[in-house]
Design a protein around this motif. Structure first.
Motif, PDB file in Angstrom:
ATOM      1  N   PRO A 246       0.839  -1.213   0.000  1.00 51.09           N
ATOM      2  CA  PRO A 246       0.000   0.000   0.000  1.00 51.09           C
ATOM      3  C   PRO A 246       0.868   1.254   0.000  1.00 51.09           C
ATOM      4  CG  PRO A 246      -0.008  -1.032   2.167  1.00 51.09           C
ATOM      5  CD  PRO A 246       0.753  -1.950   1.277  1.00 51.09           C
ATOM      6  N   VAL A 247       0.754   2.055  -1.033  1.00 53.04           N
ATOM      7  CA  VAL A 247       1.596   3.239  -1.198  1.00 53.04           C
ATOM      8  C   VAL A 247       0.719   4.458  -1.462  1.00 53.04           C
ATOM      9  CG1 VAL A 247       3.568   1.932  -2.058  1.00 53.04           C
ATOM     10  CG2 VAL A 247       1.875   2.810  -3.670  1.00 53.04           C
ATOM     11  N   ALA A 248       1.337   5.620  -1.386  1.00 56.27           N
ATOM     12  CA  ALA A 248       0.666   6.891  -1.659  1.00 56.27           C
ATOM     13  C   ALA A 248       1.565   7.715  -2.565  1.00 56.27           C
ATOM     14  CB  ALA A 248       0.378   7.643  -0.367  1.00 56.27           C
ATOM     15  N   LEU A 249       0.967   8.371  -3.563  1.00 54.72           N
ATOM     16  CA  LEU A 249       1.703   9.211  -4.508  1.00 54.72           C
ATOM     17  C   LEU A 249       1.353  10.668  -4.249  1.00 54.72           C
ATOM     18  CD1 LEU A 249       1.837   6.380  -5.985  1.00 54.72           C
ATOM     19  CD2 LEU A 249       2.034   7.693  -8.102  1.00 54.72           C
ATOM     20  N   TYR A 250       2.396  11.507  -4.146  1.00 55.23           N
ATOM     21  CA  TYR A 250       2.239  12.948  -3.965  1.00 55.23           C
ATOM     22  C   TYR A 250       2.873  13.651  -5.152  1.00 55.23           C
ATOM     23  CZ  TYR A 250       1.061  11.970   0.928  1.00 55.23           C
ATOM     24  OH  TYR A 250       0.470  11.516   2.079  1.00 55.23           O
TER      25      TYR A 250
ATOM     26  N   PRO B  56       5.330   4.899   1.295  1.00 55.98           N
ATOM     27  CA  PRO B  56       4.370   3.957   1.890  1.00 55.98           C
ATOM     28  C   PRO B  56       3.282   4.707   2.650  1.00 55.98           C
ATOM     29  CG  PRO B  56       6.415   3.981   3.135  1.00 55.98           C
ATOM     30  CD  PRO B  56       6.663   4.798   1.910  1.00 55.98           C
ATOM     31  N   GLN B  57       2.107   4.129   2.692  1.00 58.23           N
ATOM     32  CA  GLN B  57       1.007   4.728   3.440  1.00 58.23           C
ATOM     33  C   GLN B  57       1.302   4.658   4.942  1.00 58.23           C
ATOM     34  OE1 GLN B  57      -2.922   3.383   2.361  1.00 58.23           O
ATOM     35  NE2 GLN B  57      -2.395   3.221   0.170  1.00 58.23           N
ATOM     36  N   LYS B  58       0.980   5.740   5.644  1.00 56.69           N
ATOM     37  CA  LYS B  58       1.344   5.858   7.053  1.00 56.69           C
ATOM     38  C   LYS B  58       0.651   4.829   7.931  1.00 56.69           C
ATOM     39  CE  LYS B  58       2.257  10.823   6.688  1.00 56.69           C
ATOM     40  NZ  LYS B  58       1.910  12.178   7.197  1.00 56.69           N
ATOM     41  N   LYS B  59      -0.559   4.425   7.564  1.00 52.13           N
ATOM     42  CA  LYS B  59      -1.304   3.517   8.441  1.00 52.13           C
ATOM     43  C   LYS B  59      -0.882   2.061   8.279  1.00 52.13           C
ATOM     44  CE  LYS B  59      -5.137   3.479   5.117  1.00 52.13           C
ATOM     45  NZ  LYS B  59      -6.588   3.732   4.942  1.00 52.13           N
TER      46      LYS B  59
ATOM     47  N   LYS C  50      13.667   7.936   2.144  1.00 54.62           N
ATOM     48  CA  LYS C  50      13.748   7.148   0.925  1.00 54.62           C
ATOM     49  C   LYS C  50      12.378   7.188   0.248  1.00 54.62           C
ATOM     50  CE  LYS C  50      16.973   3.714   2.825  1.00 54.62           C
ATOM     51  NZ  LYS C  50      17.149   2.263   3.132  1.00 54.62           N
ATOM     52  N   CYS C  51      12.377   7.253  -1.072  1.00 57.48           N
ATOM     53  CA  CYS C  51      11.119   7.244  -1.800  1.00 57.48           C
ATOM     54  C   CYS C  51      11.395   6.823  -3.236  1.00 57.48           C
ATOM     55  CB  CYS C  51      10.427   8.602  -1.752  1.00 57.48           C
ATOM     56  SG  CYS C  51      11.286   9.903  -2.639  1.00 57.48           S
ATOM     57  N   ILE C  52      10.334   6.781  -4.031  1.00 61.20           N
ATOM     58  CA  ILE C  52      10.426   6.428  -5.443  1.00 61.20           C
ATOM     59  C   ILE C  52       9.903   7.604  -6.258  1.00 61.20           C
ATOM     60  CG2 ILE C  52       9.490   4.941  -7.256  1.00 61.20           C
ATOM     61  CD1 ILE C  52       9.593   2.625  -5.351  1.00 61.20           C
ATOM     62  N   LEU C  53      10.654   7.966  -7.278  1.00 60.00           N
ATOM     63  CA  LEU C  53      10.254   9.046  -8.171  1.00 60.00           C
ATOM     64  C   LEU C  53       9.510   8.434  -9.351  1.00 60.00           C
ATOM     65  CD1 LEU C  53      10.503  12.108  -8.768  1.00 60.00           C
ATOM     66  CD2 LEU C  53      12.545  11.566 -10.091  1.00 60.00           C
ATOM     67  N   VAL C  54       8.272   8.885  -9.564  1.00 59.52           N
ATOM     68  CA  VAL C  54       7.410   8.337 -10.617  1.00 59.52           C
ATOM     69  C   VAL C  54       7.300   9.369 -11.738  1.00 59.52           C
ATOM     70  CG1 VAL C  54       5.137   7.392 -11.173  1.00 59.52           C
ATOM     71  CG2 VAL C  54       6.124   7.013  -8.909  1.00 59.52           C
ATOM     72  N   VAL C  55       7.680   8.953 -12.950  1.00 56.80           N
ATOM     73  CA  VAL C  55       7.640   9.825 -14.120  1.00 56.80           C
ATOM     74  C   VAL C  55       6.884   9.104 -15.231  1.00 56.80           C
ATOM     75  CG1 VAL C  55       8.984  11.144 -15.792  1.00 56.80           C
ATOM     76  CG2 VAL C  55       9.859  10.825 -13.478  1.00 56.80           C
ATOM     77  N   GLU C  56       6.014   9.827 -15.922  1.00 59.44           N
ATOM     78  CA  GLU C  56       5.232   9.232 -17.003  1.00 59.44           C
ATOM     79  C   GLU C  56       6.088   9.064 -18.248  1.00 59.44           C
ATOM     80  OE1 GLU C  56       1.135  10.076 -19.572  1.00 59.44           O
ATOM     81  OE2 GLU C  56       1.610  11.258 -17.788  1.00 59.44           O
ATOM     82  N   LEU C  57       5.861   7.958 -18.970  1.00 57.33           N
ATOM     83  CA  LEU C  57       6.592   7.648 -20.196  1.00 57.33           C
ATOM     84  C   LEU C  57       5.635   7.646 -21.384  1.00 57.33           C
ATOM     85  CD1 LEU C  57       8.870   4.695 -18.980  1.00 57.33           C
ATOM     86  CD2 LEU C  57       9.476   7.110 -19.163  1.00 57.33           C
ATOM     87  N   PRO C  58       6.160   7.856 -22.592  1.00 57.08           N
ATOM     88  CA  PRO C  58       5.275   7.874 -23.772  1.00 57.08           C
ATOM     89  C   PRO C  58       5.031   6.483 -24.317  1.00 57.08           C
ATOM     90  CG  PRO C  58       7.491   8.447 -24.428  1.00 57.08           C
ATOM     91  CD  PRO C  58       7.538   8.231 -22.938  1.00 57.08           C
ATOM     92  N   PHE C  59       3.951   6.351 -25.088  1.00 59.46           N
ATOM     93  CA  PHE C  59       3.732   5.173 -25.910  1.00 59.46           C
ATOM     94  C   PHE C  59       4.380   5.411 -27.276  1.00 59.46           C
ATOM     95  CE2 PHE C  59       0.199   4.938 -22.861  1.00 59.46           C
ATOM     96  CZ  PHE C  59       0.351   3.631 -22.407  1.00 59.46           C
ATOM     97  N   SER C  60       4.409   4.371 -28.090  1.00 59.03           N
ATOM     98  CA  SER C  60       5.069   4.501 -29.398  1.00 59.03           C
ATOM     99  C   SER C  60       4.386   5.547 -30.265  1.00 59.03           C
ATOM    100  CB  SER C  60       5.074   3.148 -30.110  1.00 59.03           C
ATOM    101  OG  SER C  60       3.737   2.694 -30.334  1.00 59.03           O
ATOM    102  N   GLU C  61       3.056   5.698 -30.126  1.00 57.36           N
ATOM    103  CA  GLU C  61       2.351   6.694 -30.929  1.00 57.36           C
ATOM    104  C   GLU C  61       2.708   8.121 -30.527  1.00 57.36           C
ATOM    105  OE1 GLU C  61       0.077   2.916 -30.818  1.00 57.36           O
ATOM    106  OE2 GLU C  61       0.973   4.236 -29.316  1.00 57.36           O
ATOM    107  N   ASP C  62       3.232   8.300 -29.333  1.00 62.36           N
ATOM    108  CA  ASP C  62       3.574   9.639 -28.858  1.00 62.36           C
ATOM    109  C   ASP C  62       4.951  10.105 -29.308  1.00 62.36           C
ATOM    110  OD1 ASP C  62       1.166   9.579 -27.472  1.00 62.36           O
ATOM    111  OD2 ASP C  62       2.101   8.651 -25.720  1.00 62.36           O
ATOM    112  N   VAL C  63       5.751   9.211 -29.850  1.00 61.05           N
ATOM    113  CA  VAL C  63       7.135   9.538 -30.202  1.00 61.05           C
ATOM    114  C   VAL C  63       7.212   9.877 -31.681  1.00 61.05           C
ATOM    115  CG1 VAL C  63       9.519   8.723 -30.254  1.00 61.05           C
ATOM    116  CG2 VAL C  63       8.001   8.018 -28.399  1.00 61.05           C
ATOM    117  N   ASN C  64       7.765  11.029 -32.001  1.00 62.21           N
ATOM    118  CA  ASN C  64       7.998  11.451 -33.381  1.00 62.21           C
ATOM    119  C   ASN C  64       9.486  11.345 -33.682  1.00 62.21           C
ATOM    120  OD1 ASN C  64       5.263  12.167 -33.776  1.00 62.21           O
ATOM    121  ND2 ASN C  64       5.618  14.151 -32.822  1.00 62.21           N
TER     122      ASN C  64
END
Length: 744
Positions: free
Chosen positions: A255-259, A375-378, A426-440
């Protein structure tokens, strides 16, 4: 839902007496002038922050007395209320007085009383009193201990702006004293004998220093205050977590939380900031009733009306959504929309696998920001599991690839999970990635031709310029510092917008200023006065000389200009209507010469000029079968996607070019594809193009045209006979339908 943002109450104590009006600082402005500018900037920041904070004003050195405690020469400027432009105008209209008796300790007591009475019952999380007073005044030192205890009891943060009460020593720290060393048992300031030999200003500064120190307050001069107030603060919003379960395989669920860590700041929409103007006169002192009034928002209603060609309104129940495909409007009702929507399932964050960090280039980072995953605090056990997961990613230099579904049945996103280890967390950095249709993908020519490659001296000169412009090593008096840090660099465009809004609010009839020097200086080059930068720039100018090239012209182009000039001379004497064809040919000739200077690398046959692309690729020696396949697909695409017969001429030219090349190289490719092409046209009801093919004689390649072909002339013509039979059957069917309609 996140908890509400903290709300604070601030009271400004402004000295407008003789000493504050007459004392001039090094910048040439008086203490009162600088104090008013600071208060105005703070009010502006509070207005744009829209945080719900409240501010009040106490004036010291007034000719009249207007306070609940009846302390002399102290008045209430305005009651504690939400910041407004009226408060700004009140502060701007304040003028200095000739009053010499200005006891700032009495004004501090009045501010404490106002803070206690006017914030009672309100949800205030922070209370602050800011002193803008000149210490060159006689003050009453009695009961200082009681005043300090009252400030501490009310939990008031005390700030003094205008004087350096704690100058930094060699270690960079100001002198601090304990509370017991400042106040004696009688409530008076200790070490009075030490203060007796000082001037009135020095005595006031020392007394203010000891009170600020006892209350654990802060102080700064006007220069530091202006530097901190030059930028506007955005509305403080507590982050709201997105709670989800991180699935790693089938058995591991965390169980995790994203900010949201970084997100672009958008200006507030004007509909939410329009307010009614109050009728109270600006110069009047605010009353308790007027201060408690809150300007009501103007309700803005928007409506969209659809009309027919005869200007009659189409009611809502008669409307349905639709999409245009070409010239055809395809209707879609709500049921169709629901069925077309992609069903991604419940919200989730599922790990798909792992890749190396170097396998994800930074150019693939997309989205409107990045997130911190914690991680979620609870769930205490989740902290241990996620910590081990982060450490494993870091040790193996891996990045996790996952699918993210924000809400049930919403479109899934592809994200990358980077481990982030800091000293405190400590944490994890979440970054969005493109699909093949998004790449020129682009193919660009060389920036510099091989014969013009820079030599070693030129490369060294540019390297020296880059080193001289290193933003992490800006030279200062005591060493070097870093500039344009992300946390310290503000958006100049956003600041300019707020400054213009403030100027328009205070001066509605004046034009907006073209520029603000302090905002322009925010993005100025910090190397202009650096000797190393100037020297490196001169070296680059010397080693990398720019030579102006003459305009590229040709004899053909000069002849065209001469012909045009001669033609224009004839037209002047005998004007005749000119044909557009000559002008078009001349334009095309000139354009081709200019375009030939910069030409993109040709990769495959395109739909813009397919016959030219095909010829260029074949001439370049590309695989003939591959180029023919590309040409066949382009021809079919042009015909099927044509709006009516608009693209038929281009497709016909491409087909002619393909057939001509196949006659010379390999007729079997054309003969094998043409029946398939005819079938595709028949299935998509495009036999009108096939009629053009038959008219131009672009059928199968027979043995008389090419000895490599095994098809006779009669067999080659048979492909057109079949089309006539199909066309006749369609005509007969259409006639039957027409007859049926006539009978009805």
């Amino acid at each position: 839902m996140g908890s509400r943002s903290p709300k604070e109450a601030i009271i400004f104590v402004l000295d407008i007496g003789a000493s504050a009006s007459e004392h001039v600082y090094e910048d040439g402005n008086s203490c009162l002038h600088n104090a008013k500018k600071c208060i105005e900037r703070i009010i502006e920041r509070k207005i744009f922050a829209s945080a719900g904070d409240e501010i009040g004003l106490v004036l010291l050195g007034t000719e009249m007395t207007a306070n609940a405690l009846q302390y002399p020469n102290i008045s209430e400027g305005f009651r504690i209320a939400n910041p407004s432009w009226e408060m700004m105008k009140i502060v701007q209209e304040i003028k200095g007085t000739a009053v010499d008796k200005c006891d700032w300790i009495d004004a501090l007591v009045v501010a404490m009383d106002i803070m206690q009475t006017q914030t009672e019952g309100k949800k205030i999380t922070a209370k602050k009193i800011v002193l803008f007073v000149d210490p060159d005044n006689d003050v009453n030192e009695d009961k200082l201990k009681t005043i300090i205890n009252g400030i501490q009891k009310l939990e008031i943060e005390l700030t003094a702006i205008g004087v350096d009460l704690f100058p930094e020593d060699e270690d960079g720290e100001g002198e601090k004293m304990d509370h017991e060393d400042i106040i004696d048992n009688n409530g008076k300031c200790s070490e009075i004998s030490d203060l007796s030999g000082l001037s009135r200003r020095q005595r006031g500064e020392e007394l203010m220093r000891r009170i600020i120190n006892a209350c654990e307050g802060i102080s700064c001069n006007f220069v530091d205050a202006f530097s901190q107030l030059k930028t506007y603060q955005m509305k403080a919003v507590r982050p709201t977590p997105w709670n989800v379960t991180l699935d790693i395989g089938e058995k591991i669920k965390i169980p995790v939380a994203l900010y949201k860590k970084i997100a672009p700041v958008a200006l507030p929409p004007w509909q939410k900031t329009v307010r009614e103007t109050t009728e109270r006169k600006i110069g009047d002192a605010p009353t308790s009733e007027s201060q408690n009034e809150t300007p009501s928002n103007v309700r803005i209603e928007q409506d969209r009306v659809y009309m027919r060609e005869d200007r009659t309104v189409v009611e809502k129940e008669d409307r349905i959504a639709g999409y245009f495909f070409g010239s055809t409007a395809v209707p879609f009702n709500e049921c169709d929309e629901e069925q077309m929507r992609y069903k991604s399932g419940e919200k989730c964050l599922n790990i798909l696998g792992f890749v190396r960090c170097t396998d994800i280039p930074r150019r693939y980072f997309i989205g409107d920001g990045c997130y911190y995953l914690v991680p979620q605090k609870k769930f205490p056990a989740a902290q241990q599991v996620l910590s081990a997961f982060i450490k494993a990613l870091k040790d193996q230099e891996k990045v996790a690839i996952a699918t993210k579904v924000y809400r049930k049945d919403t479109s899934p996103n592809l994200v990358a999970l980077f481990p982030l280890l800091k000293k405190k967390y400590k944490c994890i950095l979440v970054v969005e990635l493109p699909f093949s249709e998004d790449v020129n993908e682009f193919v660009f020519p060389r920036v510099v031709p091989e014969k013009e490659e820079p030599d070693a001296e030129q490369l060294a000169a540019v390297d020296g310029l880059i080193d001289a412009m290193d933003l992490t090593k800006i030279p200062i008096e005591d060493g070097s510092t870093e500039t344009f840090r992300v946390k310290e660099t503000t958006d100049a465009g956003l600041m300019y917008h707020f400054r213009c809004v403030a100027h328009r609010a205070m001066h509605p009839n004046d034009p907006l200023p073209e520029d603000f020097p302090d905002i322009k200086a925010m993005l100025s080059c910090p190397f202009q006065s650096n000797a190393n930068y100037k020297l490196a720039l001169e070296v680059v100018k010397d080693k990398c000389k720019l030579v102006e090239q003459p305009e590229m012209t040709s004899l053909k182009k000069e002849d065209q200009h001469k012909r045009r000039k001669k033609s224009s001379d004839k037209d002047d004497s005998n004007p005749q209507p000119s044909t557009s064809r000559d002008g078009v040919n001349a334009f095309i000739s000139d354009t081709n010469e200019e375009i030939s200077i910069v030409k993109n690398t040709l990769v495959e046959v395109g739909t813009v000029k397919p016959h030219e692309d095909f010829t260029a690729l074949v001439t370049r020696g590309e695989n003939f079968k591959t180029v023919c396949d590309q040409m066949e697909k382009v021809i079919l695409k042009l015909v099927l996607n044509s709006f009516g017969s608009e693209s038929f001429p281009k497709a016909l030219v491409a087909l002619t070019t393909l057939r001509k090349s196949c006659v010379q190289k390999d007729p079997g490719i054309y003969n094998a594809w043409l029946p398939e092409f005819k079938t595709a046209l028949n299935d998509r009801d495009r036999l009108n193009f096939w009629e053009l093919v038959a008219k131009d004689g672009l059928g199968l390649i027979n043995s008389e045209e090419s000895p490599m072909s095994a098809i006779s002339q009669e067999d080659a013509l048979a492909i057109f006979k079949d089309s006539k039979e199909v066309g006749g059957a369609n005509e007969e069917q259409e006639l039957d339908v027409d007859d049926l309609i006539d009978e009805m």
